[in-house]
Enzyme design. Structure first.
Site, short mmCIF file in Angstrom:
data_model
loop_
_atom_site.label_atom_id
_atom_site.label_comp_id
_atom_site.label_asym_id
_atom_site.label_seq_id
_atom_site.Cartn_x
_atom_site.Cartn_y
_atom_site.Cartn_z
N GLY A 24 0.82 -1.22 0.00
CA GLY A 24 0.00 0.00 0.00
C GLY A 24 0.85 1.26 0.00
O GLY A 24 0.67 2.12 0.86
N SER B 111 1.25 3.47 -2.74
CA SER B 111 0.96 4.44 -3.80
C SER B 111 0.54 5.79 -3.21
O SER B 111 0.69 6.83 -3.87
CB SER B 111 -0.15 3.91 -4.71
OG SER B 111 -1.25 3.47 -3.95
N ARG B 112 0.02 5.77 -1.98
CA ARG B 112 -0.47 7.01 -1.36
C ARG B 112 -0.12 7.01 0.13
O ARG B 112 0.25 5.98 0.69
CB ARG B 112 -2.01 7.10 -1.45
CG ARG B 112 -2.54 7.30 -2.83
CD ARG B 112 -4.06 7.48 -2.82
NE ARG B 112 -4.78 6.22 -2.64
CZ ARG B 112 -5.60 5.96 -1.62
NH1 ARG B 112 -5.83 6.88 -0.71
NH2 ARG B 112 -6.19 4.79 -1.52
N VAL C 11 -3.87 -6.78 -1.15
CA VAL C 11 -3.51 -7.61 0.00
C VAL C 11 -4.75 -8.20 0.67
O VAL C 11 -4.64 -8.94 1.64
CB VAL C 11 -2.63 -6.87 1.04
CG1 VAL C 11 -1.35 -6.36 0.42
CG2 VAL C 11 -3.41 -5.76 1.72
N ASN D 85 2.03 -2.30 5.55
CA ASN D 85 1.38 -1.00 5.74
C ASN D 85 -0.04 -0.94 5.21
O ASN D 85 -0.88 -0.25 5.78
CB ASN D 85 2.22 0.08 5.04
CG ASN D 85 1.46 1.38 4.90
OD1 ASN D 85 1.33 2.15 5.85
ND2 ASN D 85 0.91 1.64 3.71
N SER E 140 -1.88 0.86 14.76
CA SER E 140 -2.60 2.10 15.06
C SER E 140 -2.66 2.29 16.57
O SER E 140 -2.79 1.31 17.32
CB SER E 140 -4.03 2.03 14.51
OG SER E 140 -4.81 3.08 15.04
N TYR F 227 -11.65 -2.90 12.65
CA TYR F 227 -10.33 -2.30 12.45
C TYR F 227 -9.38 -2.66 13.60
O TYR F 227 -8.25 -3.11 13.36
CB TYR F 227 -10.49 -0.78 12.33
CG TYR F 227 -9.21 -0.03 12.05
CD1 TYR F 227 -8.69 0.03 10.75
CD2 TYR F 227 -8.55 0.67 13.06
CE1 TYR F 227 -7.52 0.74 10.48
CE2 TYR F 227 -7.38 1.37 12.80
CZ TYR F 227 -6.87 1.41 11.51
OH TYR F 227 -5.72 2.11 11.25
N LYS G 118 -5.90 -4.80 13.57
CA LYS G 118 -4.60 -4.26 14.01
C LYS G 118 -4.06 -5.04 15.22
O LYS G 118 -2.84 -5.24 15.33
CB LYS G 118 -4.73 -2.77 14.35
CG LYS G 118 -4.95 -1.86 13.16
CD LYS G 118 -3.86 -1.99 12.11
CE LYS G 118 -3.87 -0.84 11.10
NZ LYS G 118 -2.95 -1.10 9.96
N1 LIG Z 1 -4.22 7.87 8.46
C1 LIG Z 1 -4.35 7.59 9.73
O1 LIG Z 1 -4.85 8.42 10.52
C2 LIG Z 1 -3.83 6.27 10.28
C3 LIG Z 1 -3.71 6.14 11.68
C4 LIG Z 1 -3.23 4.95 12.21
C5 LIG Z 1 -2.89 3.91 11.37
N2 LIG Z 1 -3.02 4.05 10.01
C6 LIG Z 1 -2.64 2.90 9.19
O2 LIG Z 1 -1.60 3.27 8.29
C7 LIG Z 1 -1.69 2.51 7.09
C8 LIG Z 1 -1.71 3.47 5.90
O3 LIG Z 1 -2.83 4.33 6.05
P1 LIG Z 1 -3.04 5.65 5.16
O4 LIG Z 1 -3.66 6.63 6.06
O5 LIG Z 1 -1.81 5.98 4.43
O6 LIG Z 1 -4.17 5.10 4.15
P2 LIG Z 1 -4.68 5.69 2.76
O7 LIG Z 1 -4.40 7.14 2.67
O8 LIG Z 1 -6.08 5.22 2.63
O9 LIG Z 1 -3.74 4.90 1.70
C9 LIG Z 1 -3.87 3.52 1.67
C10 LIG Z 1 -2.81 2.91 0.79
O10 LIG Z 1 -2.94 1.49 0.90
C11 LIG Z 1 -3.30 0.96 -0.36
N3 LIG Z 1 -4.26 -0.11 -0.17
C12 LIG Z 1 -5.48 -0.07 0.40
N4 LIG Z 1 -6.06 -1.28 0.37
C13 LIG Z 1 -5.17 -2.11 -0.24
C14 LIG Z 1 -5.18 -3.45 -0.58
N5 LIG Z 1 -6.23 -4.23 -0.34
N6 LIG Z 1 -4.09 -3.97 -1.21
C15 LIG Z 1 -3.02 -3.21 -1.50
N7 LIG Z 1 -2.96 -1.91 -1.20
C16 LIG Z 1 -4.03 -1.36 -0.58
C17 LIG Z 1 -3.82 2.10 -1.19
O11 LIG Z 1 -3.57 1.80 -2.55
P3 LIG Z 1 -4.60 2.22 -3.75
O12 LIG Z 1 -4.65 3.71 -3.78
O13 LIG Z 1 -3.96 1.63 -4.96
O14 LIG Z 1 -5.91 1.60 -3.40
C18 LIG Z 1 -2.96 3.25 -0.67
O15 LIG Z 1 -1.69 3.25 -1.28
C19 LIG Z 1 -2.96 1.66 7.22
O16 LIG Z 1 -2.64 0.37 7.64
C20 LIG Z 1 -3.76 2.39 8.29
O17 LIG Z 1 -4.62 1.53 8.98
C21 LIG Z 1 -3.48 5.20 9.46
#
Ligand SMILES: NC(=O)c1ccc[n+]([C@@H]2O[C@H](COP(=O)([O-])OP(=O)(O)OC[C@H]3O[C@@H](n4cnc5c(N)ncnc54)[C@H](OP(=O)(O)O)[C@@H]3O)[C@@H](O)[C@H]2O)c1
Length: 260
Positions: free
Chosen positions: A15, A17-18, A67, A93, A146, A159, A163
């Site tokens: 994950g 790409s973003r 994934v 991730n 998280s 969720y 985690k």
């Molecule tokens: N943001 C927060 O506040 C926060 C806080 C605590 C923990 N986290 C954790 O940090 C991690 C990253 O979160 P983020 O905030 O960066 O999320 P995000 O902005 O939604 O980006 C998610 C990334 O994961 C990819 N992805 C989603 N589902 C996928 C799958 N089934 N297979 C492969 N790639 C997948 C997406 O790719 P595509 O664009 O190609 O779909 C994107 O690159 C996650 O595990 C999240 O639970 C986030």
């Protein structure tokens, strides 16, 4: 210390790409690692991450796979190794949010989907890459969890279940694989400025702009993806060679201030 402490290493970031994964991939690549940039739908964004790393003299490849899907996970592991060589640095991730409903109202299928995505297929991917991780001079696995796991807030069950299971995987792996030179650690972010973070803030607080929350944070701003990438970079660097089985919360003192 060398400016490229990860030179010669091969990383796979799910994950990436973003959001948080993107910053991790860029940080590891700038530190010298060859990087597999996994994405689900964002081919263009993943291509931009790869292009940035290649332009900086690095080696990187975009790898499409969900994934959430077991067969995709197997293919991802095999394609990463075929393209870059044995993976010795794995960042688990990729993740998805759950709908925020109480357990009483949650569709069991959602629980299965979310837990598979965060934990069960993380187990599958790690297991498939273990031969390379073991054979390397040093192996690293970093799980992005998280801070919510410590709170277990109402409405968060799929969720937080995902985690918590991911953390169980990481800490068990740390115990099992230490003698094979593999370091396994957990980074637990609080709220981070990403698409996922923005959706959460919109749903819970009705805010369109996460920057509106900066002023009320203990350190004057919401955590950024680069803050999480810096923690991953530290854990995988030569300086953290003796660190394993640890959990680093990166939330700008938000949970600390709640306890105080
Ligand atoms: N943001 C927060 O506040 C926060 C806080 C605590 C923990 N986290 C954790 O940090 C991690 C990253 O979160 P983020 O905030 O960066 O999320 P995000 O902005 O939604 O980006 C998610 C990334 O994961 C990819 N992805 C989603 N589902 C996928 C799958 N089934 N297979 C492969 N790639 C997948 C997406 O790719 P595509 O664009 O190609 O779909 C994107 O690159 C996650 O595990 C999240 O639970 C986030």
């Amino acid at each position: 210390m060398t400016l490229r402490p990860l030179e010669g290493r091969v990383a796979l970031v799910t994950g990436s790409s973003r959001g948080i994964g993107r910053e991790i991939a860029l940080a590891l690549g700038r530190a010298g690692a060859a990087v597999g940039v996994n994405y689900r739908r964002g081919a263009e964004e993943a291509g931009e991450v790869v292009a940035e790393l290649v332009a900086g003299g690095g080696r990187a490849v975009a790898l499409q796979a969900s994934v959430s899907d077991g067969a995709d996970v197997d293919r991802l592991a095999d394609e990463a190794v075929a393209a870059l060589g044995p993976v010795d640095l794995l960042v688990l991730n990729a993740g998805i949010a759950s709908r925020g409903l109480p357990i009483a109202d949650t569709d069991p299928d959602e629980v299965v989907r979310v837990v598979y995505t965060h934990a069960i297929n993380a187990h599958r991917l790690t297991s498939r890459l273990l031969p390379g991780l073991r054979a390397a001079a040093r192996g690293d696995v970093v799980a992005i969890s998280s801070s919510e796991v410590s709170a277990m807030r109402p409405g968060g069950a799929p969720y937080t279940m995902g985690k918590a299971a991911l953390e169980a995987l990481a800490f068990t792996l740390a115990n099992e694989e230490a003698h094979n030179g593999i370091r396994v650690n957990v980074v637990a972010p609080g709220l981070v400025v990403t698409d996922m973070g923005a959706k959460l803030v919109k749903a819970k607080l009705g805010l369109d702009d996460m920057a509106a929350l900066d002023a009320e944070q203990p350190f004057g701003r919401v955590t950024r993806p680069s803050d999480i990438a810096n923690a991953v970079l530290f854990l995988t660097s030569p300086g953290a060679a003796m660190v394993t089985g640890q959990r680093i919360v990166v939330d700008g003192a938000v949970s600390a201030s709640l306890e105080g």
